[in-house]
Design a protein around this motif. Structure first.
Motif, PDB file in Angstrom:
ATOM      1  N   PRO A   1      14.522  -2.103  -7.010  1.00 23.17           N
ATOM      2  CA  PRO A   1      13.488  -3.129  -7.076  1.00 23.17           C
ATOM      3  C   PRO A   1      12.357  -2.708  -8.021  1.00 23.17           C
ATOM      4  CG  PRO A   1      13.385  -1.971  -4.990  1.00 23.17           C
ATOM      5  CD  PRO A   1      14.606  -1.476  -5.707  1.00 23.17           C
ATOM      6  N   GLU A   2      11.677  -3.676  -8.572  1.00 25.26           N
ATOM      7  CA  GLU A   2      10.531  -3.411  -9.450  1.00 25.26           C
ATOM      8  C   GLU A   2       9.400  -2.845  -8.587  1.00 25.26           C
ATOM      9  OE1 GLU A   2       8.053  -2.673 -12.227  1.00 25.26           O
ATOM     10  OE2 GLU A   2      10.037  -3.443 -12.777  1.00 25.26           O
ATOM     11  N   ALA A   3       8.900  -1.702  -8.962  1.00 22.23           N
ATOM     12  CA  ALA A   3       7.855  -1.040  -8.180  1.00 22.23           C
ATOM     13  C   ALA A   3       6.457  -1.268  -8.749  1.00 22.23           C
ATOM     14  CB  ALA A   3       8.135   0.454  -8.088  1.00 22.23           C
ATOM     15  N   GLY A   4       6.366  -1.872  -9.924  1.00 20.07           N
ATOM     16  CA  GLY A   4       5.050  -2.054 -10.533  1.00 20.07           C
ATOM     17  C   GLY A   4       4.415  -0.704 -10.805  1.00 20.07           C
TER      18      GLY A   4
ATOM     19  N   GLU B   1      -0.081   7.608   1.345  1.00 16.72           N
ATOM     20  CA  GLU B   1       0.189   6.829   0.131  1.00 16.72           C
ATOM     21  C   GLU B   1       0.815   5.471   0.458  1.00 16.72           C
ATOM     22  OE1 GLU B   1      -0.611   8.072  -3.265  1.00 16.72           O
ATOM     23  OE2 GLU B   1      -1.858   9.073  -1.782  1.00 16.72           O
ATOM     24  N   LEU B   2       1.618   5.416   1.509  1.00 15.39           N
ATOM     25  CA  LEU B   2       2.210   4.151   1.948  1.00 15.39           C
ATOM     26  C   LEU B   2       1.111   3.223   2.465  1.00 15.39           C
ATOM     27  CD1 LEU B   2       4.959   2.717   2.295  1.00 15.39           C
ATOM     28  CD2 LEU B   2       5.104   3.743   4.573  1.00 15.39           C
ATOM     29  N   LYS B   3       0.212   3.771   3.254  1.00  7.16           N
ATOM     30  CA  LYS B   3      -0.912   2.985   3.796  1.00  7.16           C
ATOM     31  C   LYS B   3      -1.811   2.469   2.672  1.00  7.16           C
ATOM     32  CE  LYS B   3      -4.601   3.118   7.192  1.00  7.16           C
ATOM     33  NZ  LYS B   3      -5.289   3.897   8.226  1.00  7.16           N
ATOM     34  N   ALA B   4      -1.962   3.254   1.615  1.00  5.24           N
ATOM     35  CA  ALA B   4      -2.805   2.875   0.472  1.00  5.24           C
ATOM     36  C   ALA B   4      -2.061   1.982  -0.523  1.00  5.24           C
ATOM     37  CB  ALA B   4      -3.322   4.134  -0.225  1.00  5.24           C
ATOM     38  N   HIS B   5      -0.799   1.641  -0.206  1.00  7.67           N
ATOM     39  CA  HIS B   5       0.028   0.788  -1.075  1.00  7.67           C
ATOM     40  C   HIS B   5       0.261   1.416  -2.455  1.00  7.67           C
ATOM     41  CE1 HIS B   5      -0.333  -2.292   1.983  1.00  7.67           C
ATOM     42  NE2 HIS B   5      -1.632  -2.105   1.967  1.00  7.67           N
TER      43      HIS B   5
END
Length: 120
Positions: free
Chosen positions: A57-60, A18-22
């Motif tokens: 922070p804003e995570a969108g 999931e980190l790699k896929a942003h």
């Protein structure tokens, strides 16, 4: 590993994908000295000792996932945010220790040279 019924345990493999896929915002809640020595590439450092849910922070559209050394502090961060009214429920089960145990890379400082080794 510490988790509460309201905490969703994510595996290192899931977090890595999931980190790699942003798709996630990974927040490392360890202290700055711990973060400086070794970290997961892409993680932000917001220590649990000073974590204020109002200043996250804003995570969108990304899912916020907390991470620490072994899972206890990240679960505590989830609980603190939930008590403040956030819908955050995910953390890296087993922390950076579980991440490394599965063979996933970390960014670290070379003790001999002080150079950052960052495979990310």
């Amino acid at each position: 590993m510490f988790s509460s019924p309201k905490t969703r345990d994510l595996s290192p493999q899931t977090v890595a994908a999931e980190l790699k896929a942003h798709k996630i915002l990974l927040i490392d809640v360890r202290e700055p000295a711990e973060f400086a020595v070794e970290r997961i590439h892409g993680a932000l450092n917001l220590p649990l000792s000073t974590l204020d849910p109002a200043t996250l922070p804003e995570a969108g559209d990304k899912l916020i996932v907390f991470q620490c050394a072994g899972g206890k502090r990240s679960a505590m961060a989830v609980e603190r945010c939930q008590k403040a009214g956030h819908k955050i429920d995910a953390h890296l089960a087993g922390g950076i220790a579980a991440w490394k145990a599965t063979g996933l890379p970390t960014a670290s400082v070379d003790a001999a040279t002080g150079a950052l080794r960052d495979p990310g």
